[in-house]
Motif scaffolding. Structure first.
Motif, mmCIF file in Angstrom:
data_model
loop_
_atom_site.group_PDB
_atom_site.id
_atom_site.type_symbol
_atom_site.label_atom_id
_atom_site.label_comp_id
_atom_site.label_asym_id
_atom_site.label_seq_id
_atom_site.Cartn_x
_atom_site.Cartn_y
_atom_site.Cartn_z
ATOM 1 N N LEU A 103 0.803 -1.229 0.000
ATOM 2 C CA LEU A 103 0.000 0.000 0.000
ATOM 3 C C LEU A 103 0.836 1.281 0.000
ATOM 4 C CD1 LEU A 103 -2.723 -1.021 2.608
ATOM 5 C CD2 LEU A 103 -2.951 -0.964 0.114
ATOM 6 N N PHE A 104 2.029 1.235 0.595
ATOM 7 C CA PHE A 104 2.788 2.462 0.822
ATOM 8 C C PHE A 104 3.105 3.264 -0.443
ATOM 9 C CE2 PHE A 104 6.541 5.036 1.860
ATOM 10 C CZ PHE A 104 5.988 5.803 2.878
ATOM 11 N N PRO A 105 3.490 2.661 -1.564
ATOM 12 C CA PRO A 105 3.745 3.483 -2.762
ATOM 13 C C PRO A 105 2.524 4.299 -3.205
ATOM 14 C CG PRO A 105 4.665 1.299 -3.055
ATOM 15 C CD PRO A 105 3.852 1.261 -1.791
ATOM 16 N N TYR A 106 1.338 3.755 -3.020
ATOM 17 C CA TYR A 106 0.112 4.483 -3.372
ATOM 18 C C TYR A 106 -0.102 5.646 -2.401
ATOM 19 C CZ TYR A 106 -0.736 0.491 -6.355
ATOM 20 O OH TYR A 106 -0.614 -0.468 -7.325
ATOM 21 N N LEU A 107 0.168 5.407 -1.132
ATOM 22 C CA LEU A 107 0.068 6.467 -0.134
ATOM 23 C C LEU A 107 1.056 7.587 -0.440
ATOM 24 C CD1 LEU A 107 -0.449 6.247 3.589
ATOM 25 C CD2 LEU A 107 1.676 7.258 2.835
ATOM 26 N N ARG A 108 2.294 7.227 -0.766
ATOM 27 C CA ARG A 108 3.324 8.232 -1.095
ATOM 28 C C ARG A 108 2.872 9.116 -2.248
ATOM 29 N NH1 ARG A 108 9.119 5.876 -2.339
ATOM 30 N NH2 ARG A 108 9.539 8.063 -2.631
ATOM 31 N N LEU A 123 6.599 16.588 -2.171
ATOM 32 C CA LEU A 123 7.031 15.923 -0.944
ATOM 33 C C LEU A 123 7.025 14.427 -1.193
ATOM 34 C CD1 LEU A 123 7.728 16.027 2.109
ATOM 35 C CD2 LEU A 123 5.282 15.791 2.530
ATOM 36 N N MET A 124 8.207 13.871 -1.417
ATOM 37 C CA MET A 124 8.315 12.423 -1.598
ATOM 38 C C MET A 124 8.760 11.806 -0.284
ATOM 39 S SD MET A 124 7.250 11.538 -4.504
ATOM 40 C CE MET A 124 7.763 9.845 -4.504
ATOM 41 N N LEU A 125 7.860 11.078 0.350
ATOM 42 C CA LEU A 125 8.192 10.417 1.605
ATOM 43 C C LEU A 125 9.239 9.335 1.359
ATOM 44 C CD1 LEU A 125 4.617 9.929 3.103
ATOM 45 C CD2 LEU A 125 6.250 11.760 3.581
ATOM 46 N N ALA A 126 10.162 9.200 2.285
ATOM 47 C CA ALA A 126 11.186 8.164 2.185
ATOM 48 C C ALA A 126 10.523 6.795 2.328
ATOM 49 C CB ALA A 126 12.229 8.351 3.280
ATOM 50 N N PRO A 127 11.103 5.788 1.691
ATOM 51 C CA PRO A 127 10.558 4.429 1.857
ATOM 52 C C PRO A 127 10.562 4.024 3.333
ATOM 53 C CG PRO A 127 12.132 4.488 0.060
ATOM 54 C CD PRO A 127 12.219 5.813 0.759
ATOM 55 N N ILE A 128 9.621 3.195 3.701
ATOM 56 C CA ILE A 128 9.498 2.732 5.080
ATOM 57 C C ILE A 128 9.579 1.211 5.082
ATOM 58 C CG2 ILE A 128 7.914 2.545 7.045
ATOM 59 C CD1 ILE A 128 7.031 5.396 6.378
ATOM 60 N N ASN A 129 10.362 0.689 6.020
ATOM 61 C CA ASN A 129 10.536 -0.750 6.143
ATOM 62 C C ASN A 129 9.492 -1.285 7.121
ATOM 63 O OD1 ASN A 129 11.356 -3.362 6.704
ATOM 64 N ND2 ASN A 129 13.536 -2.857 6.685
ATOM 65 N N PHE A 130 8.347 -1.709 6.598
ATOM 66 C CA PHE A 130 7.282 -2.210 7.445
ATOM 67 C C PHE A 130 7.647 -3.542 8.091
ATOM 68 C CE2 PHE A 130 4.964 0.894 4.959
ATOM 69 C CZ PHE A 130 4.151 1.469 5.910
ATOM 70 N N ASP A 131 8.564 -4.293 7.470
ATOM 71 C CA ASP A 131 9.031 -5.540 8.079
ATOM 72 C C ASP A 131 9.729 -5.235 9.404
ATOM 73 O OD1 ASP A 131 8.193 -7.339 5.942
ATOM 74 O OD2 ASP A 131 9.781 -6.385 4.762
ATOM 75 N N ALA A 132 10.612 -4.239 9.398
ATOM 76 C CA ALA A 132 11.322 -3.853 10.622
ATOM 77 C C ALA A 132 10.353 -3.285 11.654
ATOM 78 C CB ALA A 132 12.421 -2.843 10.299
ATOM 79 N N LEU A 133 9.393 -2.461 11.218
ATOM 80 C CA LEU A 133 8.406 -1.913 12.151
ATOM 81 C C LEU A 133 7.571 -3.020 12.787
ATOM 82 C CD1 LEU A 133 7.097 1.234 10.223
ATOM 83 C CD2 LEU A 133 8.584 1.182 12.226
ATOM 84 N N TYR A 134 7.216 -4.022 11.988
ATOM 85 C CA TYR A 134 6.434 -5.148 12.505
ATOM 86 C C TYR A 134 7.240 -5.914 13.551
ATOM 87 C CZ TYR A 134 3.897 -9.534 12.754
ATOM 88 O OH TYR A 134 3.222 -10.633 13.211
ATOM 89 N N GLN A 135 8.506 -6.185 13.257
ATOM 90 C CA GLN A 135 9.363 -6.894 14.213
ATOM 91 C C GLN A 135 9.522 -6.097 15.502
ATOM 92 O OE1 GLN A 135 10.382 -10.000 14.059
ATOM 93 N NE2 GLN A 135 9.382 -10.205 12.077
ATOM 94 N N GLN A 136 9.670 -4.775 15.368
ATOM 95 C CA GLN A 136 9.810 -3.899 16.527
ATOM 96 C C GLN A 136 8.538 -3.949 17.383
ATOM 97 O OE1 GLN A 136 10.417 0.193 15.387
ATOM 98 N NE2 GLN A 136 10.992 0.823 17.434
ATOM 99 N N ARG A 137 7.394 -3.924 16.736
ATOM 100 C CA ARG A 137 6.115 -3.993 17.446
ATOM 101 C C ARG A 137 5.981 -5.332 18.183
ATOM 102 N NH1 ARG A 137 1.586 -3.794 13.602
ATOM 103 N NH2 ARG A 137 2.693 -1.977 12.845
ATOM 104 N N LEU A 138 6.397 -6.428 17.533
ATOM 105 C CA LEU A 138 6.361 -7.745 18.173
ATOM 106 C C LEU A 138 7.228 -7.775 19.423
ATOM 107 C CD1 LEU A 138 6.533 -10.522 15.419
ATOM 108 C CD2 LEU A 138 4.681 -10.032 17.000
#
Length: 156
Positions: A103-108, A123-138
């Motif tokens: 979804l993120f490229p569409y949001l950007r 305003l081009m948002l930097a890519p976000i690593n949702f895999d890392a965010l998910y692991q951090q949340r876990l």
């Protein structure tokens, strides 16, 4: 046999909610553009029925320039996904990381378009690593569970 194989499909991508505000326009356009950008990002998922899931990525972007709010953008990008025969241990990472990555490229693109249409530089948002965010949340959830287990042991 084929009906037992894991199946994953993206059904639809859509904007669920969008808002753009430029509270200090047109005065904001007369100042030198040296913005400070603040980004708040959240993702979530909900089960609609036995095979459909809605995944959302919500972002709030606040740009301040010369200590005034230049613009505020809120956008909730969503997707409808079909998932069948996905093992539970794979389902959560798919909903928490893989789907938001889709979804993120569409949001950007939507954020950039809204900002440009509001009269501001792209305003081009930097890519976000949702895999890392998910692991951090876990890890945070596991830590909280361990802490609450420890505190309940000391109370007894």
């Amino acid at each position: 046999m084929a009906e037992n194989h894991p199946q994953f499909a993206l059904q639809r991508i859509y904007v669920k909610d969008a808002s753009f505000e430029a509270p200090n326009a047109p005065a904001a356009f007369t100042k030198e553009w040296k913005p400070e950008i603040k980004l708040d990002l959240n993702s979530g998922a909900r089960k609609l029925d036995e095979q459909h899931y809605e995944v959302t990525v919500k972002v709030t972007v606040t740009a301040t320039n010369a200590e005034e709010t230049a613009f505020l953008v809120e956008l909730e990008q969503a997707g409808l996904f079909t998932m069948t025969n996905i093992p539970e241990d794979q389902l959560k990472p798919m909903l928490g990381a893989m789907c938001p990555n889709i979804l993120f490229p569409y949001l950007r693109e939507s954020i950039d378009s809204m900002v440009v249409k509001g009269g501001f530089p792209a305003l081009m948002l930097a890519p976000i690593n949702f895999d890392a965010l998910y692991q951090q949340r876990l890890q945070q959830e596991q830590q909280k569970a361990a802490e609450s287990a420890e505190s309940s042991e000391t109370i007894q």
